[in-house]
Design an enzyme around this catalytic site. Structure first.
Site, PDB file in Angstrom:
ATOM      1  CG  ASN A   1      -1.790  -1.183   1.336  1.00  0.00           C
ATOM      2  OD1 ASN A   1      -2.282  -1.680   0.331  1.00  0.00           O
ATOM      3  ND2 ASN A   1      -1.983  -1.679   2.540  1.00  0.00           N
TER       4      ASN A   1
ATOM      5  CG  HIS B   1       6.168  -0.704   4.885  1.00  0.00           C
ATOM      6  ND1 HIS B   1       5.872   0.639   4.860  1.00  0.00           N
ATOM      7  CD2 HIS B   1       5.077  -1.320   5.436  1.00  0.00           C
ATOM      8  CE1 HIS B   1       4.666   0.840   5.372  1.00  0.00           C
ATOM      9  NE2 HIS B   1       4.164  -0.329   5.739  1.00  0.00           N
TER      10      HIS B   1
ATOM     11  CD  GLN C   1       0.792  -4.665   5.973  1.00  0.00           C
ATOM     12  OE1 GLN C   1       0.344  -5.405   6.854  1.00  0.00           O
ATOM     13  NE2 GLN C   1       0.197  -3.538   5.610  1.00  0.00           N
TER      14      GLN C   1
END
Length: 366
Positions: A171, A184, A186
């Site tokens: 995201n 980053h 996930q």
């Protein structure tokens, strides 16, 4: 690829990855020494025929900290440790402090619908130590490493018989709800195949049984023949605005020849995907000369131990903007009916992205 496993003071796992050897003197850090007290559960939605996860402890997760308290940056002050240690490495993966699923979840509450412990896994993938970077700014061999990391995580998470599907995603941008700006992503590892991948796999399986070829494989060949919406291609990988795009600036990235998971990629395919990924993200950022938000998800075969020749690894980008100043909101027809309405033709948006000039050429690492 080099890797090094560590255990955080609170009991969570940390794995560091690098293009170069990693020193064994690194010590894992954590913002808290208290063990994670997470016990999420699932409730069955009888009208939709799908599971919903409940994780009330996530209300307390980190939200928009100032740069000096970036929990994803390497620790600089031992009195205020972050999630990552100092050291020479490129990518870090650790267990989420605020998971929606946990391998140790147990004893779900009794309700009027069926419940189950949310026995999955949630990991954070820190793409780089550089807080100002993005996928578009990383070197090609760094992106190649990231693709290999996703393969390693798929393999390792899939060894758990509880896990049926591994979904890496990113995201990017406050427009899609990001609360930490450090680059980053996930990884969610589910104890079932989620509804969207399940529907896609069912369509691919039906096509494969009839044609003995992959649905996305043939769709890619049709896109190449049509030659209107291609954003990038080489001998091994391709990026394009799909003819059926639901979002105005939606882009798909895939190896041209079908592989089921990240683990099945050849080095040449992985390098091609790295170039496609860098091209797409550079073009996004160059479109309006500012960081471009999106949700990127990678779809692959389930980790159920079965052969899935129908599955074709690929990424789909869902950007929230329909013009430089207007967001594409999901409203009545999308959320209530499940039918998307696109205000722009894929061919028009593909031309906008095709017009953005980028330079990705870097020597292939020896």
């Amino acid at each position: 690829m080099y890797s090094h496993k560590l255990l955080k003071p609170d009991g969570r796992k940390l794995k560091l990855y690098s293009r170069y050897p990693i020193t064994s003197q690194l010590e894992a850090t954590s913002p808290s020494n208290e063990s994670v007290q997470a016990n999420p559960h699932l409730r069955w939605h009888p009208l939709r025929g799908e599971w919903v996860a409940y994780a009330s402890h996530r209300q307390g997760r980190t939200f928009m900290p100032p740069p000096e308290y970036n929990p994803l940056a390497p620790t600089t002050n031992p009195e205020f440790p972050t999630e990552l240690p100092q050291g020479k490495y490129d990518v870090a993966v650790f267990d989420n402090r605020f998971p929606s699923m946990s391998p140790t979840a147990n004893n779900p509450p009794d309700t009027i619908v069926e419940t189950l412990p949310a026995n999955g896994a949630c990991e954070v993938v820190v793409f780089t130590q550089d807080a100002s970077a993005s996928l578009s700014s990383l070197e090609l061999d760094h992106l190649d490493l990231l693709l290999e990391v996703w393969g390693d995580r798929t393999r390792e998470l899939g060894l758990n018989p509880q896990i049926q599907y591994v979904l890496p995603f990113e995201n990017k941008g406050v427009e899609v709800g990001v609360t930490l700006h450090h680059p980053h992503g996930q990884i969610y590892a589910y104890p079932f195949i989620p509804p969207v991948p399940a529907r896609m796999l069912a369509m691919q399986q039906e096509y494969y049984q009839e044609h003995q070829r992959g649905l996305l494989q043939d769709s890619i060949q049709q896109e190449i023949a049509d030659n209107q919406r291609i954003i990038y291609q080489d001998d091994y990988a391709i990026a394009f605005v799909p003819v059926c795009a639901r979002y105005p600036y939606e882009v798909w990235i895939a190896p041209k020849e079908p592989v089921s998971t990240f683990m099945d990629l050849t080095p040449e395919q992985r390098w091609g995907l790295a170039k496609a990924l860098k091209t797409v993200t550079l073009k996004y950022d160059g479109l309006w000369n500012r960081p471009f938000p999106y949700l990127m998800a990678w779809f692959q075969a389930p980790t159920d131990g079965l052969a899935h020749p129908e599955a074709h690894l690929h990424a789909e980008f869902f950007p929230p903007y329909r013009t430089s100043e207007r967001l594409k909101y999901l409203a009545g027809t999308e959320l209530a009916a499940g039918m998307f309405a696109n205000d722009a033709l894929p061919e028009e948006k593909a031309k906008e992205l095709q017009a953005v000039v980028v330079n990705i050429e870097e020597p292939i690492p020896v």
